[in-house]
Design a protein around this motif. Structure first.
Motif, PDB file in Angstrom:
ATOM      1  N   PRO A   9       0.797  -1.228   0.000  1.00  0.00           N
ATOM      2  CA  PRO A   9       0.000   0.000   0.000  1.00  0.00           C
ATOM      3  C   PRO A   9       0.829   1.278   0.000  1.00  0.00           C
ATOM      4  O   PRO A   9       0.473   2.254  -0.664  1.00  0.00           O
ATOM      5  N   LEU A  10       1.926   1.290   0.751  1.00  0.00           N
ATOM      6  CA  LEU A  10       2.738   2.500   0.826  1.00  0.00           C
ATOM      7  C   LEU A  10       3.307   2.883  -0.533  1.00  0.00           C
ATOM      8  O   LEU A  10       3.395   4.067  -0.867  1.00  0.00           O
ATOM      9  N   ALA A  11       3.657   1.882  -1.334  1.00  0.00           N
ATOM     10  CA  ALA A  11       4.177   2.162  -2.675  1.00  0.00           C
ATOM     11  C   ALA A  11       3.109   2.835  -3.542  1.00  0.00           C
ATOM     12  O   ALA A  11       3.422   3.717  -4.358  1.00  0.00           O
ATOM     13  N   ILE A  12       1.860   2.447  -3.365  1.00  0.00           N
ATOM     14  CA  ILE A  12       0.765   3.048  -4.128  1.00  0.00           C
ATOM     15  C   ILE A  12       0.553   4.492  -3.692  1.00  0.00           C
ATOM     16  O   ILE A  12       0.366   5.391  -4.520  1.00  0.00           O
ATOM     17  N   PRO A  61     -14.885   0.756   9.302  1.00  0.00           N
ATOM     18  CA  PRO A  61     -14.324   1.883  10.043  1.00  0.00           C
ATOM     19  C   PRO A  61     -13.003   1.560  10.730  1.00  0.00           C
ATOM     20  O   PRO A  61     -12.116   2.420  10.795  1.00  0.00           O
ATOM     21  N   SER A  62     -12.850   0.340  11.215  1.00  0.00           N
ATOM     22  CA  SER A  62     -11.585  -0.030  11.857  1.00  0.00           C
ATOM     23  C   SER A  62     -10.433  -0.003  10.859  1.00  0.00           C
ATOM     24  O   SER A  62      -9.293   0.322  11.226  1.00  0.00           O
ATOM     25  N   HIS A  63     -10.698  -0.320   9.601  1.00  0.00           N
ATOM     26  CA  HIS A  63      -9.660  -0.252   8.570  1.00  0.00           C
ATOM     27  C   HIS A  63      -9.266   1.207   8.313  1.00  0.00           C
ATOM     28  O   HIS A  63      -8.083   1.522   8.134  1.00  0.00           O
ATOM     29  N   PHE A  64     -10.276   2.073   8.266  1.00  0.00           N
ATOM     30  CA  PHE A  64     -10.003   3.500   8.100  1.00  0.00           C
ATOM     31  C   PHE A  64      -9.149   4.011   9.251  1.00  0.00           C
ATOM     32  O   PHE A  64      -8.172   4.737   9.052  1.00  0.00           O
ATOM     33  N   GLN A  65      -9.509   3.619  10.446  1.00  0.00           N
ATOM     34  CA  GLN A  65      -8.779   4.066  11.634  1.00  0.00           C
ATOM     35  C   GLN A  65      -7.323   3.622  11.595  1.00  0.00           C
ATOM     36  O   GLN A  65      -6.420   4.381  11.950  1.00  0.00           O
ATOM     37  N   PHE A  67      -1.159   6.611   8.233  1.00  0.00           N
ATOM     38  CA  PHE A  67      -0.144   6.388   7.201  1.00  0.00           C
ATOM     39  C   PHE A  67      -0.245   7.396   6.058  1.00  0.00           C
ATOM     40  O   PHE A  67       0.717   7.571   5.318  1.00  0.00           O
ATOM     41  N   VAL A  68      -1.395   8.034   5.902  1.00  0.00           N
ATOM     42  CA  VAL A  68      -1.579   8.929   4.760  1.00  0.00           C
ATOM     43  C   VAL A  68      -1.781  10.390   5.167  1.00  0.00           C
ATOM     44  O   VAL A  68      -1.866  11.254   4.299  1.00  0.00           O
ATOM     45  N   LYS A  69      -1.848  10.672   6.459  1.00  0.00           N
ATOM     46  CA  LYS A  69      -2.239  12.010   6.898  1.00  0.00           C
ATOM     47  C   LYS A  69      -1.281  13.105   6.441  1.00  0.00           C
ATOM     48  O   LYS A  69      -1.682  14.270   6.323  1.00  0.00           O
ATOM     49  N   LEU A 114      -8.125   9.080   2.771  1.00  0.00           N
ATOM     50  CA  LEU A 114      -8.876   7.860   3.043  1.00  0.00           C
ATOM     51  C   LEU A 114     -10.346   8.184   3.224  1.00  0.00           C
ATOM     52  O   LEU A 114     -10.701   9.228   3.784  1.00  0.00           O
ATOM     53  N   ALA A 115     -11.190   7.260   2.761  1.00  0.00           N
ATOM     54  CA  ALA A 115     -12.632   7.379   2.931  1.00  0.00           C
ATOM     55  C   ALA A 115     -13.099   6.383   3.983  1.00  0.00           C
ATOM     56  O   ALA A 115     -12.606   5.256   4.054  1.00  0.00           O
TER      57      ALA A 115
END
Length: 247
Positions: A14-17, A35-39, A44-46, A53-54
Motif C-alpha cells: 500500500p505504501l508504494a501506491i 471503520p476499523s480499517h479507516f482508523q 499512514f496517509v495524513k 482515506l474514505a
C-alpha cells in the motif's frame, strides 16, 4: 488526474501506491471496507497531499457490521471529508445479507445528515434502492462507483444530481461502454477500483487515469484536454459544499 475510488489497503504494498500517487500528483481517494480499517490506515496517509482515506462500511462485509464498527463510524465521521465504500449489493454475492445491508446503509445516511461528504457508492443489483434511499434522506450529490445496472436508470440518477465514476474495466466490456455512452460528461469522474481491475495484463494503478481519459474522449467523440478539464470541474463541484461547510 483523479482516482476517486481505489482500495489502497488491498495492494501488496500500500505504501508504494500512496507514494506513486503523491509523486505523480494524482488526487486519490482510498476507500475502506470497515471503520476499523479507516482508523488503522489514516495515520499512514495524513501527511500526504494528494491521498485521502474514505470511511467505509462495505455492503459485502455486512456480517462484520458490528455495534462496535457502527459506533466507530459515528465517532470517525467528523474527521474525514470522504465516505466510502458504502451502499448495497443485492447480487448473488450479497443477497443473503440484504436486510442487514439496508440497516447499515440507513445508519450511514442518518449519520451524514447535515454533514456534506464526498460519498462513493456500491450499488450492484440494488441501483434503484440506493437511489431511492439517497432521495429519502435528501442526500446531496453522490458518486455511483462502477455502475453496472440498467442503462434506463442512468437518466434518473443524473437528474437527481448524482455522478458516476468510470474505470478501465468498464471501457473493456460492451455493456460497460453502452452504460458509459448514457453518462453525461458533466456527471463523470475517474476511478481505478484497484487492485480489482486489470489493465494491459497488470493490476491497475491510480496513475492509469490518463489511459481512461483518452479512451473516454474517443468513445464520446470529444477532445481529451477539454474532457480532463470537465472531469476536474465535476470533482471541484462535488467538493465545494464540503469545503464551505468546513470553514
Amino acid at each position: 488526474m483523479l482516482d476517486t475510488h481505489c482500495h489502497i489497503d488491498q495492494y501488496p504494498d500500500p505504501l508504494a501506491i500512496v507514494e506513486l500517487a503523491e509523486k505523480e500528483k494524482v488526487t486519490t481517494i482510498g476507500v475502506t471496507t470497515l471503520p476499523s480499517h479507516f482508523q488503522e490506515g489514516r495515520e499512514f496517509v495524513k501527511n500526504f497531499r494528494y491521498v485521502r482515506l474514505a470511511l467505509g462500511l462495505h455492503p459485502l462485509a455486512a456480517a462484520q457490521h458490528t455495534p462496535k464498527e457502527l459506533l466507530l463510524f459515528k465517532q470517525l465521521l467528523p474527521s474525514t471529508a470522504f465516505v466510502g465504500e458504502v451502499g448495497l449489493d443485492f447480487s448473488r454475492a450479497g443477497k443473503a445479507t440484504a436486510t442487514r445491508q439496508v440497516a447499515s446503509f440507513e445508519f450511514v445516511l442518518e449519520q451524514m445528515q447535515g454533514r456534506p461528504r464526498f460519498l462513493t457508492l456500491h450499488s450492484r443489483g440494488a441501483e434503484t434502492r440506493v437511489l431511492a434511499m439517497l432521495t429519502d434522506y435528501q442526500m446531496p450529490a453522490a458518486v455511483f462507483h462502477w455502475y453496472s445496472g440498467p442503462a434506463a436508470h442512468i437518466e434518473d440518477i443524473q437528474a437527481a444530481g448524482h455522478y458516476f465514476s468510470i474505470n478501465p474495466a468498464m471501457l473493456q466490456s460492451e455493456n460497460g461502454r453502452r452504460i458509459i455512452q448514457q453518462i453525461a460528461p458533466d456527471r463523470a469522474l475517474l476511478e481505478s477500483d484497484g487492485p480489482y481491475v486489470q489493465l494491459n495484463n497488470r493490476t491497475v494503478l491510480p496513475t492509469d487515469g490518463e489511459h481512461t481519459l483518452i479512451r473516454l474522449a474517443a468513445l464520446w467523440g470529444t477532445d481529451a484536454f477539454a474532457l480532463r478539464a470537465q472531469i476536474q470541474s465535476n470533482f471541484n463541484s462535488l467538493m465545494r459544499p464540503i469545503k464551505d461547510a468546513a470553514k
